[in-house]
Design a protein around this motif. Structure first.
Motif, PDB file in Angstrom:
ATOM      1  N   LYS A 184       8.874  25.917  -4.186  1.00 46.66           N
ATOM      2  CA  LYS A 184       9.676  24.740  -4.493  1.00 46.66           C
ATOM      3  C   LYS A 184       9.450  23.663  -3.424  1.00 46.66           C
ATOM      4  N   ASP A 185       9.465  24.044  -2.147  1.00 48.26           N
ATOM      5  CA  ASP A 185       9.225  23.090  -1.062  1.00 48.26           C
ATOM      6  C   ASP A 185       7.838  22.470  -1.189  1.00 48.26           C
ATOM      7  N   TYR A 186       6.851  23.291  -1.513  1.00 50.65           N
ATOM      8  CA  TYR A 186       5.473  22.803  -1.665  1.00 50.65           C
ATOM      9  C   TYR A 186       5.412  21.788  -2.800  1.00 50.65           C
ATOM     10  N   ASN A 187       6.059  22.120  -3.934  1.00 47.90           N
ATOM     11  CA  ASN A 187       6.047  21.204  -5.073  1.00 47.90           C
ATOM     12  C   ASN A 187       6.759  19.898  -4.745  1.00 47.90           C
ATOM     13  N   LEU A 188       7.866  19.977  -3.991  1.00 47.61           N
ATOM     14  CA  LEU A 188       8.575  18.758  -3.588  1.00 47.61           C
ATOM     15  C   LEU A 188       7.683  17.890  -2.708  1.00 47.61           C
ATOM     16  N   ARG A 189       6.981  18.516  -1.758  1.00 48.44           N
ATOM     17  CA  ARG A 189       6.072  17.756  -0.890  1.00 48.44           C
ATOM     18  C   ARG A 189       4.964  17.105  -1.707  1.00 48.44           C
ATOM     19  N   GLN A 190       4.403  17.870  -2.647  1.00 45.57           N
ATOM     20  CA  GLN A 190       3.318  17.338  -3.483  1.00 45.57           C
ATOM     21  C   GLN A 190       3.824  16.149  -4.298  1.00 45.57           C
ATOM     22  N   ASN A 191       5.023  16.289  -4.882  1.00 46.34           N
ATOM     23  CA  ASN A 191       5.591  15.201  -5.680  1.00 46.34           C
ATOM     24  C   ASN A 191       5.863  13.974  -4.827  1.00 46.34           C
ATOM     25  N   LYS A 192       6.377  14.196  -3.605  1.00 47.11           N
ATOM     26  CA  LYS A 192       6.656  13.072  -2.707  1.00 47.11           C
ATOM     27  C   LYS A 192       5.366  12.369  -2.325  1.00 47.11           C
ATOM     28  N   GLU A 193       4.333  13.140  -1.994  1.00 44.98           N
ATOM     29  CA  GLU A 193       3.052  12.537  -1.640  1.00 44.98           C
ATOM     30  C   GLU A 193       2.475  11.753  -2.811  1.00 44.98           C
ATOM     31  N   LYS A 199       4.227  10.384  -5.255  1.00 39.13           N
ATOM     32  CA  LYS A 199       5.066   9.204  -5.437  1.00 39.13           C
ATOM     33  C   LYS A 199       4.724   8.151  -4.393  1.00 39.13           C
ATOM     34  N   ASP A 200       4.542   8.580  -3.121  1.00 39.68           N
ATOM     35  CA  ASP A 200       4.196   7.657  -2.053  1.00 39.68           C
ATOM     36  C   ASP A 200       2.863   6.970  -2.327  1.00 39.68           C
ATOM     37  N   SER A 201       1.893   7.721  -2.818  1.00 42.49           N
ATOM     38  CA  SER A 201       0.582   7.119  -3.075  1.00 42.49           C
ATOM     39  C   SER A 201       0.644   6.190  -4.285  1.00 42.49           C
ATOM     40  N   ASP A 202       1.535   6.469  -5.244  1.00 41.35           N
ATOM     41  CA  ASP A 202       1.705   5.589  -6.400  1.00 41.35           C
ATOM     42  C   ASP A 202       2.366   4.276  -6.009  1.00 41.35           C
ATOM     43  N   GLU A 203       3.197   4.305  -4.954  1.00 39.33           N
ATOM     44  CA  GLU A 203       3.943   3.122  -4.545  1.00 39.33           C
ATOM     45  C   GLU A 203       3.193   2.256  -3.543  1.00 39.33           C
ATOM     46  N   GLU A 204       2.057   2.706  -3.044  1.00 37.30           N
ATOM     47  CA  GLU A 204       1.311   1.906  -2.068  1.00 37.30           C
ATOM     48  C   GLU A 204       0.862   0.630  -2.744  1.00 37.30           C
ATOM     49  N   PRO A 205       1.098  -0.518  -2.089  1.00 41.62           N
ATOM     50  CA  PRO A 205       0.681  -1.788  -2.699  1.00 41.62           C
ATOM     51  C   PRO A 205      -0.833  -1.889  -2.744  1.00 41.62           C
ATOM     52  N   THR A 206      -1.333  -2.455  -3.808  1.00 39.95           N
ATOM     53  CA  THR A 206      -2.769  -2.658  -3.901  1.00 39.95           C
ATOM     54  C   THR A 206      -3.120  -3.975  -3.259  1.00 39.95           C
ATOM     55  N   GLN A 207      -4.260  -4.043  -2.637  1.00 37.55           N
ATOM     56  CA  GLN A 207      -4.717  -5.270  -1.980  1.00 37.55           C
ATOM     57  C   GLN A 207      -5.254  -6.241  -3.037  1.00 37.55           C
ATOM     58  N   VAL A 208      -4.689  -7.436  -3.049  1.00 41.59           N
ATOM     59  CA  VAL A 208      -5.168  -8.466  -3.969  1.00 41.59           C
ATOM     60  C   VAL A 208      -6.069  -9.396  -3.166  1.00 41.59           C
ATOM     61  N   PRO A 209      -7.308  -9.590  -3.645  1.00 40.40           N
ATOM     62  CA  PRO A 209      -8.224 -10.464  -2.878  1.00 40.40           C
ATOM     63  C   PRO A 209      -7.673 -11.891  -2.785  1.00 40.40           C
ATOM     64  N   ASN A 210      -7.875 -12.485  -1.650  1.00 39.69           N
ATOM     65  CA  ASN A 210      -7.409 -13.830  -1.418  1.00 39.69           C
ATOM     66  C   ASN A 210      -8.372 -14.809  -2.107  1.00 39.69           C
TER      67      ASN A 210
END
Length: 118
Positions: free
Chosen positions: A93-102, A104-115
């Motif tokens: 369960k702890d492993y799955n929670l960590r995997q889900n958090k990771e 979610k964190d990677s899904d929320e990282e902002p994408t770089q928009v070229p200037n």
């Protein structure tokens, strides 16, 4: 079934070993000849260990085992099996929670928009 397998009378184990080492069962059986079987009385292999326990703990364990009308060593195995199962479930369960958090964190990282102002 292709042809019947007739087993000879073996004089000793070496002769039987030689027979089985040189026979090709595909000459006698088709894969569809197989049948599902069950071994309800098959017990998992066990290994003897030596475990030192405090006298008080052993006494309490024997009292509990007596109340449940089981040998105290069997009760110990039941307790250990249950605790190991719980620990493994909790770690999964702890492993799955960590995997889900990771994830979610990677899904929320902002994408770089070229200037485009250059």
């Amino acid at each position: 079934m292709k042809k019947p397998l007739i087993l000879p009378k073996f004089k000793n184990e070496d002769e039987e070993h030689e027979f089985w080492a040189n026979i090709n069962l595909a000459d006698y059986y088709e894969p569809s000849d197989g049948q599902s079987v069950s071994f309800p009385n098959l017990k998992p292999s066990t290994r003897t260990i030596s475990l030192r326990l405090p006298q008080g703990l052993l006494t309490h364990l024997k009292v509990l085992a007596n109340q449940q009308d089981v040998p105290y060593q069997s009760l110990m195995k039941m307790f250990l099996a249950e605790r190991v199962r719980l620990e493994l479930r909790e770690r999964a369960k702890d492993y799955n929670l960590r995997q889900n958090k990771e994830q979610k964190d990677s899904d929320e990282e902002p994408t770089q928009v070229p200037n485009s102002s250059s």
